[in-house]
Scaffold this motif. Structure first.
Motif, mmCIF file in Angstrom:
data_model
loop_
_atom_site.group_PDB
_atom_site.id
_atom_site.type_symbol
_atom_site.label_atom_id
_atom_site.label_comp_id
_atom_site.label_asym_id
_atom_site.label_seq_id
_atom_site.Cartn_x
_atom_site.Cartn_y
_atom_site.Cartn_z
ATOM 1 N N THR A 231 0.829 -1.206 0.000
ATOM 2 C CA THR A 231 0.000 0.000 0.000
ATOM 3 C C THR A 231 0.864 1.257 0.000
ATOM 4 O O THR A 231 0.617 2.200 -0.763
ATOM 5 C CB THR A 231 -0.931 0.012 1.222
ATOM 6 N N VAL A 232 1.890 1.272 0.840
ATOM 7 C CA VAL A 232 2.808 2.418 0.885
ATOM 8 C C VAL A 232 3.543 2.559 -0.451
ATOM 9 O O VAL A 232 3.771 3.673 -0.934
ATOM 10 C CB VAL A 232 3.805 2.267 2.052
ATOM 11 N N ALA A 233 3.905 1.421 -1.048
ATOM 12 C CA ALA A 233 4.552 1.476 -2.364
ATOM 13 C C ALA A 233 3.646 2.165 -3.375
ATOM 14 O O ALA A 233 4.095 3.006 -4.172
ATOM 15 C CB ALA A 233 4.910 0.064 -2.835
ATOM 16 N N GLY A 234 2.343 1.830 -3.361
ATOM 17 C CA GLY A 234 1.396 2.487 -4.258
ATOM 18 C C GLY A 234 1.324 3.984 -4.026
ATOM 19 O O GLY A 234 1.192 4.772 -4.977
ATOM 20 N N PHE A 235 1.435 4.395 -2.772
ATOM 21 C CA PHE A 235 1.446 5.828 -2.453
ATOM 22 C C PHE A 235 2.641 6.517 -3.124
ATOM 23 O O PHE A 235 2.501 7.599 -3.707
ATOM 24 C CB PHE A 235 1.508 6.013 -0.939
ATOM 25 N N PHE A 236 3.803 5.889 -3.074
ATOM 26 C CA PHE A 236 4.986 6.484 -3.703
ATOM 27 C C PHE A 236 4.845 6.539 -5.221
ATOM 28 O O PHE A 236 5.374 7.455 -5.859
ATOM 29 C CB PHE A 236 6.248 5.706 -3.315
ATOM 30 N N TYR A 237 4.132 5.590 -5.811
ATOM 31 C CA TYR A 237 3.906 5.650 -7.256
ATOM 32 C C TYR A 237 3.080 6.894 -7.614
ATOM 33 O O TYR A 237 3.281 7.495 -8.667
ATOM 34 C CB TYR A 237 3.187 4.396 -7.747
ATOM 35 N N GLY A 238 2.156 7.251 -6.729
ATOM 36 C CA GLY A 238 1.373 8.461 -6.957
ATOM 37 C C GLY A 238 2.216 9.724 -6.858
ATOM 38 O O GLY A 238 2.066 10.653 -7.664
ATOM 39 N N ILE A 239 3.100 9.769 -5.863
ATOM 40 C CA ILE A 239 4.011 10.911 -5.737
ATOM 41 C C ILE A 239 4.895 11.017 -6.978
ATOM 42 O O ILE A 239 5.128 12.112 -7.505
ATOM 43 C CB ILE A 239 4.882 10.770 -4.473
ATOM 44 N N ALA A 240 5.383 9.874 -7.454
ATOM 45 C CA ALA A 240 6.210 9.872 -8.671
ATOM 46 C C ALA A 240 5.416 10.374 -9.869
ATOM 47 O O ALA A 240 5.959 11.078 -10.737
ATOM 48 C CB ALA A 240 6.747 8.460 -8.940
ATOM 49 N N GLY A 241 4.127 10.022 -9.928
ATOM 50 C CA GLY A 241 3.278 10.516 -11.006
ATOM 51 C C GLY A 241 3.150 12.030 -10.984
ATOM 52 O O GLY A 241 3.184 12.686 -12.038
ATOM 53 N N TRP A 242 2.999 12.582 -9.803
ATOM 54 C CA TRP A 242 2.931 14.045 -9.671
ATOM 55 C C TRP A 242 4.244 14.681 -10.138
ATOM 56 O O TRP A 242 4.245 15.692 -10.840
ATOM 57 C CB TRP A 242 2.633 14.405 -8.218
ATOM 58 N N LEU A 243 5.368 14.070 -9.773
ATOM 59 C CA LEU A 243 6.665 14.581 -10.214
ATOM 60 C C LEU A 243 6.809 14.499 -11.729
ATOM 61 O O LEU A 243 7.367 15.400 -12.361
ATOM 62 C CB LEU A 243 7.789 13.786 -9.536
ATOM 63 N N LEU A 244 6.292 13.429 -12.311
ATOM 64 C CA LEU A 244 6.366 13.285 -13.770
ATOM 65 C C LEU A 244 5.554 14.365 -14.468
ATOM 66 O O LEU A 244 6.008 14.968 -15.446
ATOM 67 C CB LEU A 244 5.857 11.901 -14.180
#
Length: 330
Positions: A231-244
């Motif tokens: 679940t936490v890993a999925g959260f970081f994927y969202g942060i990475a999406g915002w950075l992208l």
């Protein structure tokens, strides 16, 4: 006759070797140092502050994605859905902000919520139904890709509000221009390093990756740890999406095509064991930077991109070999 004990002089080299960092810890530092030395002799532009800033910007998205991938691999699992889940999150936050007219912050939270939900789904399928992580994330990878294409109609979203582009803004440090996204990436790595090394949940994660049955007998809720990890890993994927989105200024439905393998490459080069239970989160940052340094250096020296991929593949094989040898020795 009493058995002779080794002299203190004979024991000294052995004690010194025992105190030295393991190959998995020392390797990334040595590889990065050698790469920097080599490319600095090949191009005058390589050692400039602006070039190093460019390298960090280039590894920004993969670096944050790799935080989540590292957590998963430390438990002995793997996540193949990384890039496509991120792409779905970017499309949600972009279209919600532009087409639905939601406040930018709410649109961003919706995108991160979607990627976190995918992480939760991965965790539930792995812990409740006991499916292998490889199969689960292979399936959710395809689901995320299909949903991204269906929802976006394969159309890029432009005209994004300024809040979505915040991490692409820059500031000056001397003569070097640095993006706020790079600062966020480094801050996230430092935070996760502290949580993994200094808190009980972090130690539990390592214990589960090292030996799940032993961790369970010690009273560690292994299934809960795994569920929280994905679940936490999925959260970081969202942060990475915002950075992208901040870096490219668009919502691209075709993003995330190569990030799945690139995150695994960064984790492996950073010294984290694919067998779980061993590794440092800061090593993953080094691994991502190593790939960035090689690609940047080879570009500056005029080497074809095909050879960049070739060298990256060789580095991965060498890193996994070192991990295997280290595991056998221990």
């Amino acid at each position: 006759m009493a058995e002779q004990q080794p002299s203190s002089a004979a024991q000294a080299p052995r004690k010194l070797l025992e105190r030295l960092p393991s190959i998995s810890v020392l390797g990334p530092f040595v590889a990065l140092l050698l790469a920097v030395i080599f490319f600095s002799t090949q191009s005058e532009r390589f050692l400039s502050g602006q070039n190093f800033s460019l390298i960090l910007q280039q590894v920004l998205v993969v670096g944050v994605l790799a935080i989540g991938q590292t957590l998963v691999i430390l438990t002995g699992g793997i996540d193949l859905s990384v890039g496509f889940v991120m792409a779905l999150g970017t499309m949600v936050m972009s279209k919600f902000a532009v087409e639905l007219g939601l406040p930018p912050l709410l649109a961003i939270l919706c995108g991160i919520a979607v990627t976190t939900a995918f992480g939760l789904l991965n965790g539930l399928l792995i812990t409740r139904i006991r499916l292998p992580p490889f199969i689960v994330t292979l399936g959710t990878m395809n689901i995320a890709f299909a949903l991204t294409q269906i929802y976006s109609k394969a159309q890029t979203v432009t005209g994004l509000p300024e809040a979505l582009l915040f991490w692409g803004n820059t500031f000056r440090l001397g003569e070097t221009v640095i993006t706020y996204g790079v600062v966020l990436m480094i801050a996230l790595y430092l935070l996760m390093w502290f949580l993994l090394s200094e808190t009980a949940p972090g130690r539990h994660l390592y214990a589960v990756g090292n030996n799940p049955e032993a961790a369970r007998l010690m009273g560690i809720p292994t299934q809960r740890v795994l569920l929280l990890t994905y679940t936490v890993a999925g959260f970081f994927y969202g942060i990475a999406g915002w950075l992208l989105v901040s870096r490219t200024s668009v919502g691209d439905p075709n993003a995330g095509q190569t990030e799945n393998l690139e995150t695994i490459t960064a984790v492996v080069l950073g010294g984290t064991s694919l067998f779980g239970g061993r590794g440092m989160i800061l090593g993953t940052l080094l691994g991502a930077i190593i790939v960035g340094v090689f690609r940047n250096g080879l570009t500056l020296t005029g080497v074809s991109s095909v050879y960049q991929v070739l060298i990256t593949g060789i580095l991965v094989i060498l890193a996994v070999t070192a991990d295997q040898l280290s595991k056998r020795r221990s």
